[in-house]
Each structure stands twice: as structure tokens, then as C-alpha cells.
Scaffold this motif. Structure first.
Motif, PDB file in Angstrom:
ATOM      1  N   TYR A   1       0.841  -1.207   0.000  1.00 64.89           N
ATOM      2  CA  TYR A   1       0.000   0.000   0.000  1.00 64.89           C
ATOM      3  C   TYR A   1       0.874   1.254   0.000  1.00 64.89           C
ATOM      4  CZ  TYR A   1      -3.734   3.235   1.129  1.00 64.89           C
ATOM      5  OH  TYR A   1      -4.616   4.285   1.084  1.00 64.89           O
ATOM      6  N   PHE A   2       1.915   1.225   0.836  1.00 64.81           N
ATOM      7  CA  PHE A   2       2.831   2.357   0.899  1.00 64.81           C
ATOM      8  C   PHE A   2       3.510   2.574  -0.455  1.00 64.81           C
ATOM      9  CE2 PHE A   2       7.239   3.794   1.440  1.00 64.81           C
ATOM     10  CZ  PHE A   2       7.005   5.065   1.916  1.00 64.81           C
ATOM     11  N   LEU A   3       4.030   1.505  -1.050  1.00 66.36           N
ATOM     12  CA  LEU A   3       4.714   1.641  -2.335  1.00 66.36           C
ATOM     13  C   LEU A   3       3.776   2.127  -3.433  1.00 66.36           C
ATOM     14  CD1 LEU A   3       7.027  -1.500  -2.234  1.00 66.36           C
ATOM     15  CD2 LEU A   3       7.671   0.904  -1.901  1.00 66.36           C
ATOM     16  N   SER A   4       2.501   1.724  -3.367  1.00 64.43           N
ATOM     17  CA  SER A   4       1.551   2.180  -4.386  1.00 64.43           C
ATOM     18  C   SER A   4       1.187   3.653  -4.206  1.00 64.43           C
ATOM     19  CB  SER A   4       0.287   1.323  -4.366  1.00 64.43           C
ATOM     20  OG  SER A   4      -0.487   1.605  -3.207  1.00 64.43           O
ATOM     21  N   SER A   5       1.470   4.214  -3.031  1.00 62.49           N
ATOM     22  CA  SER A   5       1.137   5.618  -2.786  1.00 62.49           C
ATOM     23  C   SER A   5       2.249   6.569  -3.229  1.00 62.49           C
ATOM     24  CB  SER A   5       0.835   5.836  -1.306  1.00 62.49           C
ATOM     25  OG  SER A   5       2.020   5.730  -0.545  1.00 62.49           O
ATOM     26  N   LEU A   6       3.414   6.031  -3.584  1.00 62.46           N
ATOM     27  CA  LEU A   6       4.522   6.880  -4.025  1.00 62.46           C
ATOM     28  C   LEU A   6       4.319   7.319  -5.470  1.00 62.46           C
ATOM     29  CD1 LEU A   6       7.499   4.911  -2.463  1.00 62.46           C
ATOM     30  CD2 LEU A   6       6.419   6.981  -1.604  1.00 62.46           C
ATOM     31  N   PRO A   7       4.832   8.486  -5.844  1.00 62.88           N
ATOM     32  CA  PRO A   7       4.695   8.935  -7.235  1.00 62.88           C
ATOM     33  C   PRO A   7       5.543   8.071  -8.169  1.00 62.88           C
ATOM     34  CG  PRO A   7       6.031  10.474  -5.991  1.00 62.88           C
ATOM     35  CD  PRO A   7       5.510   9.471  -5.012  1.00 62.88           C
ATOM     36  N   SER A   8       5.233   8.137  -9.442  1.00 62.08           N
ATOM     37  CA  SER A   8       5.978   7.357 -10.423  1.00 62.08           C
ATOM     38  C   SER A   8       7.396   7.912 -10.570  1.00 62.08           C
ATOM     39  CB  SER A   8       5.274   7.401 -11.774  1.00 62.08           C
ATOM     40  OG  SER A   8       5.354   8.701 -12.315  1.00 62.08           O
ATOM     41  N   LEU A   9       8.261   7.124 -11.175  1.00 65.22           N
ATOM     42  CA  LEU A   9       9.631   7.557 -11.400  1.00 65.22           C
ATOM     43  C   LEU A   9       9.661   8.802 -12.284  1.00 65.22           C
ATOM     44  CD1 LEU A   9      12.633   6.993 -10.989  1.00 65.22           C
ATOM     45  CD2 LEU A   9      12.555   5.520 -12.995  1.00 65.22           C
ATOM     46  N   PHE A  10       8.800   8.850 -13.291  1.00 66.91           N
ATOM     47  CA  PHE A  10       8.745  10.018 -14.173  1.00 66.91           C
ATOM     48  C   PHE A  10       8.334  11.267 -13.403  1.00 66.91           C
ATOM     49  CE2 PHE A  10       6.278  12.854 -16.941  1.00 66.91           C
ATOM     50  CZ  PHE A  10       7.277  13.203 -17.838  1.00 66.91           C
ATOM     51  N   ASP A  11       7.290  11.166 -12.569  1.00 67.59           N
ATOM     52  CA  ASP A  11       6.836  12.318 -11.788  1.00 67.59           C
ATOM     53  C   ASP A  11       7.913  12.786 -10.815  1.00 67.59           C
ATOM     54  OD1 ASP A  11       4.411  12.394 -13.070  1.00 67.59           O
ATOM     55  OD2 ASP A  11       3.345  11.282 -11.492  1.00 67.59           O
ATOM     56  N   SER A  12       8.594  11.833 -10.178  1.00 67.16           N
ATOM     57  CA  SER A  12       9.656  12.193  -9.231  1.00 67.16           C
ATOM     58  C   SER A  12      10.806  12.889  -9.935  1.00 67.16           C
ATOM     59  CB  SER A  12      10.178  10.946  -8.518  1.00 67.16           C
ATOM     60  OG  SER A  12       9.163  10.348  -7.771  1.00 67.16           O
ATOM     61  N   THR A  13      11.199  12.378 -11.094  1.00 68.65           N
ATOM     62  CA  THR A  13      12.295  12.979 -11.854  1.00 68.65           C
ATOM     63  C   THR A  13      11.923  14.374 -12.332  1.00 68.65           C
ATOM     64  OG1 THR A  13      12.938  10.767 -12.560  1.00 68.65           O
ATOM     65  CG2 THR A  13      13.877  12.613 -13.778  1.00 68.65           C
ATOM     66  N   LYS A  14      10.691  14.531 -12.808  1.00 67.62           N
ATOM     67  CA  LYS A  14      10.229  15.842 -13.264  1.00 67.62           C
ATOM     68  C   LYS A  14      10.245  16.842 -12.105  1.00 67.62           C
ATOM     69  CE  LYS A  14       5.922  16.137 -14.311  1.00 67.62           C
ATOM     70  NZ  LYS A  14       4.600  16.068 -14.927  1.00 67.62           N
ATOM     71  N   TYR A  15       9.772  16.422 -10.939  1.00 66.52           N
ATOM     72  CA  TYR A  15       9.755  17.283  -9.761  1.00 66.52           C
ATOM     73  C   TYR A  15      11.182  17.686  -9.382  1.00 66.52           C
ATOM     74  CZ  TYR A  15       9.154  18.740  -4.929  1.00 66.52           C
ATOM     75  OH  TYR A  15       9.192  19.442  -3.773  1.00 66.52           O
ATOM     76  N   MET A  16      12.105  16.733  -9.372  1.00 65.66           N
ATOM     77  CA  MET A  16      13.488  17.041  -9.005  1.00 65.66           C
ATOM     78  C   MET A  16      14.124  18.003 -10.002  1.00 65.66           C
ATOM     79  SD  MET A  16      14.949  13.470  -7.396  1.00 65.66           S
ATOM     80  CE  MET A  16      15.412  12.868  -8.972  1.00 65.66           C
ATOM     81  N   ALA A  17      13.814  17.857 -11.290  1.00 63.14           N
ATOM     82  CA  ALA A  17      14.368  18.760 -12.309  1.00 63.14           C
ATOM     83  C   ALA A  17      13.844  20.184 -12.120  1.00 63.14           C
ATOM     84  CB  ALA A  17      14.033  18.251 -13.706  1.00 63.14           C
ATOM     85  N   VAL A  18      12.558  20.320 -11.844  1.00 59.76           N
ATOM     86  CA  VAL A  18      11.975  21.654 -11.643  1.00 59.76           C
ATOM     87  C   VAL A  18      12.563  22.310 -10.399  1.00 59.76           C
ATOM     88  CG1 VAL A  18       9.838  22.869 -11.056  1.00 59.76           C
ATOM     89  CG2 VAL A  18       9.846  21.185 -12.892  1.00 59.76           C
ATOM     90  N   ILE A  19      12.671  21.566  -9.315  1.00 60.30           N
ATOM     91  CA  ILE A  19      13.239  22.114  -8.076  1.00 60.30           C
ATOM     92  C   ILE A  19      14.690  22.528  -8.293  1.00 60.30           C
ATOM     93  CG2 ILE A  19      13.902  21.536  -5.703  1.00 60.30           C
ATOM     94  CD1 ILE A  19      10.930  22.151  -6.104  1.00 60.30           C
ATOM     95  N   ASP A  20      15.449  21.719  -9.036  1.00 60.01           N
ATOM     96  CA  ASP A  20      16.840  22.066  -9.313  1.00 60.01           C
ATOM     97  C   ASP A  20      16.936  23.361 -10.118  1.00 60.01           C
ATOM     98  OD1 ASP A  20      19.717  21.453  -9.336  1.00 60.01           O
ATOM     99  OD2 ASP A  20      19.398  21.186 -11.493  1.00 60.01           O
ATOM    100  N   ILE A  21      16.088  23.507 -11.110  1.00 58.25           N
ATOM    101  CA  ILE A  21      16.124  24.704 -11.951  1.00 58.25           C
ATOM    102  C   ILE A  21      15.758  25.956 -11.162  1.00 58.25           C
ATOM    103  CG2 ILE A  21      14.978  25.869 -13.881  1.00 58.25           C
ATOM    104  CD1 ILE A  21      14.833  23.076 -15.214  1.00 58.25           C
ATOM    105  N   ILE A  22      14.709  25.905 -10.361  1.00 60.24           N
ATOM    106  CA  ILE A  22      14.284  27.111  -9.646  1.00 60.24           C
ATOM    107  C   ILE A  22      15.111  27.378  -8.392  1.00 60.24           C
ATOM    108  CG2 ILE A  22      11.954  26.990 -10.570  1.00 60.24           C
ATOM    109  CD1 ILE A  22      10.986  26.001  -7.881  1.00 60.24           C
ATOM    110  N   SER A  23      15.927  26.401  -7.965  1.00 59.40           N
ATOM    111  CA  SER A  23      16.761  26.597  -6.782  1.00 59.40           C
ATOM    112  C   SER A  23      18.172  27.041  -7.111  1.00 59.40           C
ATOM    113  CB  SER A  23      16.835  25.294  -5.975  1.00 59.40           C
ATOM    114  OG  SER A  23      15.564  24.920  -5.528  1.00 59.40           O
ATOM    115  N   ALA A  24      18.557  26.942  -8.358  1.00 64.26           N
ATOM    116  CA  ALA A  24      19.932  27.257  -8.734  1.00 64.26           C
ATOM    117  C   ALA A  24      20.145  28.767  -8.817  1.00 64.26           C
ATOM    118  CB  ALA A  24      20.270  26.606 -10.073  1.00 64.26           C
TER     119      ALA A  24
END
Length: 130
Positions: free
Chosen positions: A23-46
Motif C-alpha cells: 500500500y505504501f509503495l503504491s502511494s509513491l509517485p511514479s519515477l517520471f513524476d519524481s524525476t520531473k519534480y526534481m528537475a523543476v526544483i533544481d532549476i528554480i533553486s539554482a
């Protein structure tokens, strides 16, 4: 997490109790969503190499021509910002402050006014991107 832990009266409670890890693992976002989120945070934090930080202006005389009171106030403010930076550094190396230095304790850098380019976890820019 995309789902909350179900309460006993929820219809998903039985599946949660049968396989909590699944149940916990099914509640996590997909790899694509996680990667997209990390890329956006990296861009706006730099920080860019031409960014101006709190208390820094390349040439105050051209920004405020004919305003000596504003320029004087800005330079006093700039000196105070430099004092804050020095105080943060002094506290970071003070061994009596156990929350600031020691094995495995990173120095406090969040409100240090300036930063190098990139994602550093420090620096207070004159404007924000978020």
C-alpha cells in the motif's frame, strides 16, 4: 505520498492491513513524476553567476542618480548585511555552540547573504523565482 493512510472506516483499510508495504509503495509517485519534480526544483533553486544578493547592487549611483540619502542608506544596509554574514561564520566555528559544529553537524548557511552559482543551500537573492 499520493494517498493518506486509510482509517478503519475507509474502504481501502482492508487492503492496507493485508499488505501495508505494498500500500505504501503504491502511494509513491511514479519515477517520471519524481524525476520531473526534481528537475523543476533544481532549476528554480539554482543561483546564476550574475545574480545580485541582498545588500549587493553593482553600481548604486546609476540606479539612484541624484539620491545621496538613498545611496547612503543602502551602503549602511550593505555593511549590516556583511556583519550578519561574519556573525553567522563566527557562530559556525564556535565550539561552544554544539548545535553549530561538531561531528556530522553541517554549518548553518541558509541565511548567508551571498552564494556561489548553482544549488548551494545559501544566499538571499534580491528577487526570487518561486
Amino acid at each position: 505520498m499520493q494517498k493518506l493512510i486509510p482509517q478503519p472506516h475507509d474502504h481501502e483499510y482492508a487492503s492496507f492491513m493485508a499488505d501495508p508495504q505494498g500500500y505504501f509503495l503504491s502511494s509513491l509517485p511514479s519515477l517520471f513524476d519524481s524525476t520531473k519534480y526534481m528537475a523543476v526544483i533544481d532549476i528554480i533553486s539554482a543561483h546564476s553567476h550574475e545574480e545580485e544578493y541582498l545588500g549587493e547592487i553593482k553600481d548604486a549611483y546609476t540606479r539612484w542618480p541624484g539620491e545621496p540619502d538613498i545611496i547612503d542608506a543602502f551602503y549602511r544596509f550593505s555593511v549590516n548585511i556583511k556583519k550578519i554574514k561574519n556573525e553567522i561564520h563566527r557562530r559556525n566555528v564556535d565550539p561552544r555552540l554544539r548545535n553549530r559544529c561538531g561531528a556530522g553537524v553541517p554549518p548553518y548557511e541558509l541565511l548567508i547573504p551571498t552564494s556561489e552559482p548553482g544549488v548551494t543551500g545559501r544566499g538571499v537573492p534580491n528577487s526570487i523565482t518561486i
